[in-house]
Write a protein that holds these residues in place. Structure first.
Motif, PDB file in Angstrom:
ATOM      1  N   HIS A   1      32.499  36.061  39.413  1.00  0.00           N
ATOM      2  CA  HIS A   1      33.805  36.494  39.925  1.00  0.00           C
ATOM      3  C   HIS A   1      33.685  37.090  41.325  1.00  0.00           C
ATOM      4  CE1 HIS A   1      34.984  37.120  35.429  1.00  0.00           C
ATOM      5  NE2 HIS A   1      35.045  35.846  35.799  1.00  0.00           N
ATOM      6  N   VAL A   2      32.620  37.847  41.547  1.00  0.00           N
ATOM      7  CA  VAL A   2      32.410  38.456  42.864  1.00  0.00           C
ATOM      8  C   VAL A   2      31.960  37.393  43.870  1.00  0.00           C
ATOM      9  CG1 VAL A   2      31.073  40.159  44.174  1.00  0.00           C
ATOM     10  CG2 VAL A   2      31.880  40.703  41.864  1.00  0.00           C
ATOM     11  N   THR A   3      31.061  36.527  43.447  1.00  0.00           N
ATOM     12  CA  THR A   3      30.524  35.492  44.331  1.00  0.00           C
ATOM     13  C   THR A   3      31.630  34.631  44.923  1.00  0.00           C
ATOM     14  OG1 THR A   3      28.541  35.420  42.933  1.00  0.00           O
ATOM     15  CG2 THR A   3      28.850  33.607  44.497  1.00  0.00           C
ATOM     16  N   GLY A   4      32.660  34.340  44.118  1.00  0.00           N
ATOM     17  CA  GLY A   4      33.753  33.482  44.574  1.00  0.00           C
ATOM     18  C   GLY A   4      34.498  33.991  45.777  1.00  0.00           C
ATOM     19  N   ASN A   5      34.379  35.276  46.084  1.00  0.00           N
ATOM     20  CA  ASN A   5      35.060  35.823  47.259  1.00  0.00           C
ATOM     21  C   ASN A   5      34.427  35.365  48.570  1.00  0.00           C
ATOM     22  OD1 ASN A   5      37.218  38.081  46.526  1.00  0.00           O
ATOM     23  ND2 ASN A   5      35.583  38.181  45.010  1.00  0.00           N
ATOM     24  N   ILE A   6      33.129  35.104  48.540  1.00  0.00           N
ATOM     25  CA  ILE A   6      32.436  34.722  49.768  1.00  0.00           C
ATOM     26  C   ILE A   6      32.704  33.249  50.053  1.00  0.00           C
ATOM     27  CG2 ILE A   6      30.177  34.513  50.878  1.00  0.00           C
ATOM     28  CD1 ILE A   6      29.278  36.918  49.184  1.00  0.00           C
ATOM     29  N   GLY A   7      33.343  33.002  51.170  1.00  0.00           N
ATOM     30  CA  GLY A   7      33.777  31.649  51.493  1.00  0.00           C
ATOM     31  C   GLY A   7      35.006  31.223  50.710  1.00  0.00           C
ATOM     32  N   GLY A   8      35.641  32.179  50.027  1.00  0.00           N
ATOM     33  CA  GLY A   8      36.810  31.876  49.218  1.00  0.00           C
ATOM     34  C   GLY A   8      38.078  31.711  50.048  1.00  0.00           C
ATOM     35  N   VAL A   9      38.998  30.926  49.521  1.00  0.00           N
ATOM     36  CA  VAL A   9      40.294  30.697  50.160  1.00  0.00           C
ATOM     37  C   VAL A   9      41.375  30.793  49.086  1.00  0.00           C
ATOM     38  CG1 VAL A   9      41.738  29.056  51.433  1.00  0.00           C
ATOM     39  CG2 VAL A   9      39.280  29.165  51.896  1.00  0.00           C
TER      40      VAL A   9
ATOM     41  N   SER B   1      45.675  36.186  35.565  1.00  0.00           N
ATOM     42  CA  SER B   1      44.922  37.418  35.317  1.00  0.00           C
ATOM     43  C   SER B   1      44.782  38.248  36.584  1.00  0.00           C
ATOM     44  CB  SER B   1      43.537  37.079  34.764  1.00  0.00           C
ATOM     45  OG  SER B   1      42.876  36.169  35.620  1.00  0.00           O
ATOM     46  N   TYR B   2      45.097  37.677  37.737  1.00  0.00           N
ATOM     47  CA  TYR B   2      44.998  38.390  39.016  1.00  0.00           C
ATOM     48  C   TYR B   2      46.270  39.188  39.296  1.00  0.00           C
ATOM     49  CZ  TYR B   2      43.387  38.938  43.899  1.00  0.00           C
ATOM     50  OH  TYR B   2      42.946  39.429  45.107  1.00  0.00           O
ATOM     51  N   ALA B   3      47.263  39.064  38.411  1.00  0.00           N
ATOM     52  CA  ALA B   3      48.573  39.677  38.674  1.00  0.00           C
ATOM     53  C   ALA B   3      48.573  41.194  38.494  1.00  0.00           C
ATOM     54  CB  ALA B   3      49.625  39.049  37.760  1.00  0.00           C
ATOM     55  N   TYR B   4      47.680  41.698  37.636  1.00  0.00           N
ATOM     56  CA  TYR B   4      47.721  43.121  37.296  1.00  0.00           C
ATOM     57  C   TYR B   4      46.662  43.911  38.060  1.00  0.00           C
ATOM     58  CZ  TYR B   4      50.507  41.599  33.251  1.00  0.00           C
ATOM     59  OH  TYR B   4      51.470  41.052  32.434  1.00  0.00           O
ATOM     60  N   PRO B   5      46.993  45.097  38.578  1.00  0.00           N
ATOM     61  CA  PRO B   5      45.991  45.945  39.238  1.00  0.00           C
ATOM     62  C   PRO B   5      44.877  46.312  38.266  1.00  0.00           C
ATOM     63  CG  PRO B   5      48.216  46.730  39.699  1.00  0.00           C
ATOM     64  CD  PRO B   5      48.343  45.695  38.638  1.00  0.00           C
ATOM     65  N   VAL B   6      43.654  46.379  38.767  1.00  0.00           N
ATOM     66  CA  VAL B   6      42.502  46.649  37.905  1.00  0.00           C
ATOM     67  C   VAL B   6      42.658  47.963  37.151  1.00  0.00           C
ATOM     68  CG1 VAL B   6      40.021  47.161  37.905  1.00  0.00           C
ATOM     69  CG2 VAL B   6      40.901  45.261  39.257  1.00  0.00           C
ATOM     70  N   ASP B   7      43.050  49.021  37.849  1.00  0.00           N
ATOM     71  CA  ASP B   7      43.131  50.327  37.191  1.00  0.00           C
ATOM     72  C   ASP B   7      44.249  50.401  36.155  1.00  0.00           C
ATOM     73  OD1 ASP B   7      40.901  51.617  38.293  1.00  0.00           O
ATOM     74  OD2 ASP B   7      41.992  52.061  40.139  1.00  0.00           O
ATOM     75  N   SER B   8      45.255  49.516  36.243  1.00  0.00           N
ATOM     76  CA  SER B   8      46.293  49.473  35.211  1.00  0.00           C
ATOM     77  C   SER B   8      45.720  49.026  33.874  1.00  0.00           C
ATOM     78  CB  SER B   8      47.417  48.510  35.619  1.00  0.00           C
ATOM     79  OG  SER B   8      48.094  48.994  36.760  1.00  0.00           O
ATOM     80  N   LEU B   9      44.607  48.300  33.916  1.00  0.00           N
ATOM     81  CA  LEU B   9      43.987  47.841  32.679  1.00  0.00           C
ATOM     82  C   LEU B   9      43.260  48.952  31.951  1.00  0.00           C
ATOM     83  CD1 LEU B   9      42.614  44.445  34.050  1.00  0.00           C
ATOM     84  CD2 LEU B   9      44.709  44.832  32.763  1.00  0.00           C
ATOM     85  N   ARG B  10      43.193  50.128  32.560  1.00  0.00           N
ATOM     86  CA  ARG B  10      42.634  51.305  31.903  1.00  0.00           C
ATOM     87  C   ARG B  10      43.729  52.193  31.331  1.00  0.00           C
ATOM     88  NH1 ARG B  10      38.250  54.443  35.307  1.00  0.00           N
ATOM     89  NH2 ARG B  10      38.124  55.398  33.228  1.00  0.00           N
TER      90      ARG B  10
ATOM     91  N   PRO C   1      39.296  32.598  44.743  1.00  0.00           N
ATOM     92  CA  PRO C   1      38.694  33.663  43.936  1.00  0.00           C
ATOM     93  C   PRO C   1      39.701  34.405  43.058  1.00  0.00           C
ATOM     94  CG  PRO C   1      38.899  34.354  46.222  1.00  0.00           C
ATOM     95  CD  PRO C   1      39.269  32.904  46.175  1.00  0.00           C
ATOM     96  N   SER C   2      40.998  34.230  43.322  1.00  0.00           N
ATOM     97  CA  SER C   2      42.009  34.895  42.489  1.00  0.00           C
ATOM     98  C   SER C   2      42.377  34.057  41.272  1.00  0.00           C
ATOM     99  CB  SER C   2      43.263  35.178  43.316  1.00  0.00           C
ATOM    100  OG  SER C   2      43.934  33.970  43.662  1.00  0.00           O
TER     101      SER C   2
ATOM    102  N   ASP D   1      41.145  42.698  41.682  1.00  0.00           N
ATOM    103  CA  ASP D   1      40.031  43.045  42.570  1.00  0.00           C
ATOM    104  C   ASP D   1      38.743  42.758  41.797  1.00  0.00           C
ATOM    105  OD1 ASP D   1      37.960  44.318  43.977  1.00  0.00           O
ATOM    106  OD2 ASP D   1      39.290  45.872  44.757  1.00  0.00           O
ATOM    107  N   GLN D   2      38.127  41.627  42.095  1.00  0.00           N
ATOM    108  CA  GLN D   2      36.973  41.218  41.298  1.00  0.00           C
ATOM    109  C   GLN D   2      35.785  42.166  41.471  1.00  0.00           C
ATOM    110  OE1 GLN D   2      38.485  39.204  43.498  1.00  0.00           O
ATOM    111  NE2 GLN D   2      39.311  37.447  42.378  1.00  0.00           N
ATOM    112  N   VAL D   3      35.618  42.712  42.662  1.00  0.00           N
ATOM    113  CA  VAL D   3      34.494  43.624  42.881  1.00  0.00           C
ATOM    114  C   VAL D   3      34.644  44.870  42.013  1.00  0.00           C
ATOM    115  CG1 VAL D   3      33.297  45.057  44.577  1.00  0.00           C
ATOM    116  CG2 VAL D   3      34.085  42.765  45.218  1.00  0.00           C
TER     117      VAL D   3
END
Length: 808
Positions: A613-621, A457-466, A553-554, A563-565
């Motif tokens: 989804h956003v939280t996972g970015n902090i300390g994420g690898v 699900s991380y493969a597609y740009p967020v704005d492409s989903l619009r 996080p991805s 981009d989860q944010v």
């Protein structure tokens, strides 16, 4: 004197006569007893067990039933043959396993052999955890150090007339609590305090024999001090299914597992290696698809498999849903064409009694999709595989009746803002059908060997989903095997959007990698070079990446977009619209508050997922699985900028009181209390993820490998400053924030008292931040603010002081 002698002489004659008479009597008695002893009992005959009163079911073994006795007639040609014994839960009590165990779940799978030993037949477990080529000397050592356990010993009751079969009574074996085939693992026995199996309430329900398998159903009742439901009965009753399946004479050539492509797998330790240690080998689980015409297949033509994958629909399936279930299976046929096979998979209605009187869903030759009348909201795609090779032998996909309600609710909550057809409790039938079709496709994917791929699900740009054109062509994720159920990114006004998931390019890629026949390969190792090339040709394209949930996080469940944010910003924006309209779409239509209550609870869960989804970015690898021949790092910490952005988002959308989630137009209709606690639990969960040993440790380690890193000390400082921002002003602290601030202090206390943090930077960071916070709340308590805020700050000061200066 003479008189005395005469007296003794007469006495002697009397005694002698009496003794002699007793001897004769004893001898006569023995003779009489001997004459009454029957001749030596005759050896039991076949007819003693199989006669006109016997019911016989013919199949892999003949099953003979005499009253309550079950007799297996085992052909001697099957002694020593490897079979798979699968223990499943057929029917279970409510709440078993905390509600996370379903009817149909596998409890155990093990290879067994029936072995003749003297006047007995032994049932032995055969392990493939350790193997070696039987032509090598080390094979003897492997056998000696992996002695196969005997799980039961059966007396041979008789043989048939030509001595080609033996009869054994399996009644006691299947009516006793034999731990090796138990439906109650040790963890359940401990949890529910199982005492014993009650023989008076336990019995064999049925034993049926089919050409390649035997199915046993046990009705077992256990005495239990703490059963999962119906506590007053002190009882657990369950039905357990034992499937014994004949394994293929010649195992399929296995395909070597590669973690860069997602497949379920089996493993063993191979001692045949000439290296300095035993090889740990893994093979993927897959069906045995072999082309009918190998030459045409090798020329690149589409060829039918010798044996296609066929699923039969449960006759209990509602007619209006059958076409969607069938489509969910048939959709994979196009995917298999990528691997060179046509008509490789299909769904069919089962034959009628007139068409095939012997057809049964329990026959291992037939895979099925069961429709289960259950309140469980779930669907599963289990399969049975050969542990020698990974070959999938059969599969029974299970659909639970109430599962569509979950999909209706999520459809309304996640897409209702931008999707008019979702703004109702009566979801259009075609939309419901498409949801079911995609769930079935997802479960079929599992049954084909594919695990979840949360990175797709991380493969597609967020704005492409619009974009309507993009989503109609590509869906919302690169695979059906992600948990990207709905397009929650699309905004009101976006046109021609696809909201429901579909199969994607990764599915074609993974099936081709796992199922395409590689010409001229005679052993697994011959395939590796080609398999590596297929992966490396796609390695730079995120569409073909495989990733699992952990610290990356991805690769998060339920997320969409790269981009989860940004995605969560869109998602929360939509949820605010839905929350405002929730009474209009539910209670105002039904004239009751049941659906409003249910959907409000699920709305909080959806919001919680966006937060996660956003939280996972902090300390994420990020994890990019590679072989040394590929360039780039395997583990890459999330950038400092992205982590700082995530922290700012959390302060605004989580830790600041979310008044839109505390709408009195909803809350005062569904509950008398508990609003703040519900919201607080999600805030607490987020704090628990951030103030966690593993998260902080990854951030500390990033200092070694990352030039620009988000320091753990800076993260905790930012967290403290945001959550206690009121201490820098004369603002009152609202109820939600007071609770949150106490939770922050409690989490810091957990960290400083955790043994794993004693000798690293975490304890230093926590102590330093608590010292600063102690000073802040002390000053804040003296400012002109309301009474409860003053009391709150004083309480915080006392808690912090106790943490920093514990009483001995």
């Amino acid at each position: 004197m003479k008189k005395n002698l005469l007296f003794y002489f007469i006495l002697f004659l009397s005694i002698t006569t009496t003794v002699e008479a007793q001897r004769k009597k004893s001898k006569d008695k023995k003779t009489d007893q001997t004459s009454k002893v029957s001749p030596k009992s005759k050896t039991p005959k076949y007819s003693d067990f199989v006669n006109k009163d016997t019911k016989t079911d013919d199949g892999l073994f003949k099953i003979h039933i005499n009253k309550e006795k079950f007799i297996y007639e085992i052909p001697k040609s099957y002694l020593g043959k490897e079979m798979l014994l699968v223990t499943r839960l057929k029917d279970i009590p409510a709440g078993l396993g905390g509600g996370y165990v379903n009817a149909g779940s596998k409890i155990n799978t093990q290879v067994v052999v029936w072995e003749h030993y003297k006047d007995k037949v032994l049932l032995k477990i055969k392990s493939y955890d350790a193997v070696a080529n039987d032509s090598l000397p080390i094979y003897k050592s492997v056998k000696s150090n992996n002695l196969e356990p005997i799980i039961y010993s059966f007396d041979i009751k008789a043989q048939n007339t030509d001595s080609t079969t033996v009869l054994v009574d399996v009644t006691k074996f299947f009516s006793s609590d034999v731990k090796a085939i138990s439906g109650l693992p040790s963890r359940f026995r401990k949890t529910y305090k199982i005492k014993r199996l009650d023989d008076s309430r336990s019995f064999i329900s049925s034993i049926r024999s089919f050409p390649k398998n035997i199915e046993v159903v046990q009705n077992f009742t256990f005495d239990a001090d703490e059963p999962p439901s119906n506590a007053s009965t002190n009882t657990i009753t369950m039905r357990i299914n034992q499937s014994m399946i004949l394994l293929p004479e010649k195992p399929m050539m296995p395909r070597i597992y590669d973690k860069r492509v997602g497949y379920f797998s089996i493993g063993n330790v191979d001692y045949s290696s000439e290296a300095l240690k035993a090889d740990e080998k893994r093979y993927i689980k897959k069906w045995r698809l072999e082309p009918k015409d190998t030459e045409a297949y090798n020329r690149g033509e589409l060829v039918e498999p010798i044996k296609p994958i066929v699923y039969y629909l449960d006759p209990a399936t509602p007619e209006k849903l059958r076409k969607y279930i069938k489509q969910g299976v048939d959709d994979w046929a196009k995917v298999f064409e990528t691997a060179g096979f046509k008509n490789a998979i299909m769904a069919k209605l089962p034959p009628t009694k007139e068409e095939d009187p012997d057809f049964s869903m329990e026959d291992v030759r037939y895979s099925s999709i069961r429709y289960v009348a259950s309140t469980t909201r779930n669907a599963t795609g289990p399969s049975v595989s050969d542990p020698r090779s990974g070959e999938i032998l059969e599969s029974d996909i299970i659909w639970y009746h109430n599962h569509l309600r979950s999909y209706r609710n999520r459809y309304l909550l996640e897409t209702g803002a931008a999707n008019p057809s979702a703004r109702t409790l009566d979801t259009p039938a075609e939309d419901i059908g498409q949801m079911m079709r995609m769930v079935i496709s997802h479960e079929v994917g599992h049954a084909l060997g594919l695990p979840h791929n949360m990175a797709a699900s991380y493969a597609y740009p967020v704005d492409s989903l619009r974009s309507g054109s993009f989503t109609q062509k590509n869906g919302i994720a690169a695979t059906i095997m992600d948990y990207a159920r709905y397009n929650y990114v699309a905004q009101p006004g976006d046109k021609n959007i696809r909201f429901i998931r579909q199969l994607g390019p990764y599915d074609h890629y993974a099936i081709n990698w796992g199922y395409r026949t590689i010409p001229n390969a005679t052993k697994s190792e011959d395939e590796v070079k080609t398999l590596d090339k297929w992966i490396e040709d796609k390695a730079d394209n995120p569409v073909y990446r495989f990733g699992g949930q952990r610290f990356d996080p991805s690769a998060q469940t339920e997320g969409i977009g790269n981009d989860q944010v940004k995605a969560s910003t869109y998602g929360v924006k939509n949820l605010k619209i839905v929350a405002k309209n929730l009474p209009n779409w539910t209670s105002n239509q039904t004239n009751n508050y049941e659906d409003l209550d249910e959907l409000y609870g699920e709305l909080l869960s959806v919001w919680g997922r966006y937060v996660g989804h956003v939280t996972g970015n902090i300390g994420g690898v990020y994890e990019f699985n590679k072989k040394p021949s590929q360039s780039g790092d395997v583990y890459v910490p999330v950038t400092k900028a992205k982590q700082k952005e995530a922290m700012a988002w959390l302060q605004k959308n989580v830790f600041k009181t979310q008044t839109w989630l505390l709408d009195k137009n909803i809350l005062n209709k569904i509950e008398e209390t508990g609003y703040t606690d519900k919201l607080g639990r999600y805030q607490e969960r987020t704090l628990g993820t951030l103030l966690n040993y593993r998260t902080l440790n990854r951030m500390i380690d990033a200092e070694v490998i990352q030039k620009e890193f988000y320091a753990a000390s800076d993260m905790v400082k930012d967290l403290r400053k945001g959550i206690f921002s009121e201490t820098n002003s004369t603002k009152n602290v609202d109820l939600q924030r007071r609770n949150l601030q106490k939770v922050f202090i409690a989490r810091m206390e957990n960290l400083i008292n955790d043994e794993t943090t004693k000798n690293n930077d975490i304890s230093s960071i926590v102590r330093g931040e608590l010292e600063v916070l102690k000073y802040q709340v002390n000053i804040a308590s003296k400012r002109a603010i309301n009474t409860i805020s003053k009391y709150h700050y004083k309480d915080c000061y006392a808690k912090i002081n106790d943490i920093l200066n514990p009483k001995k």
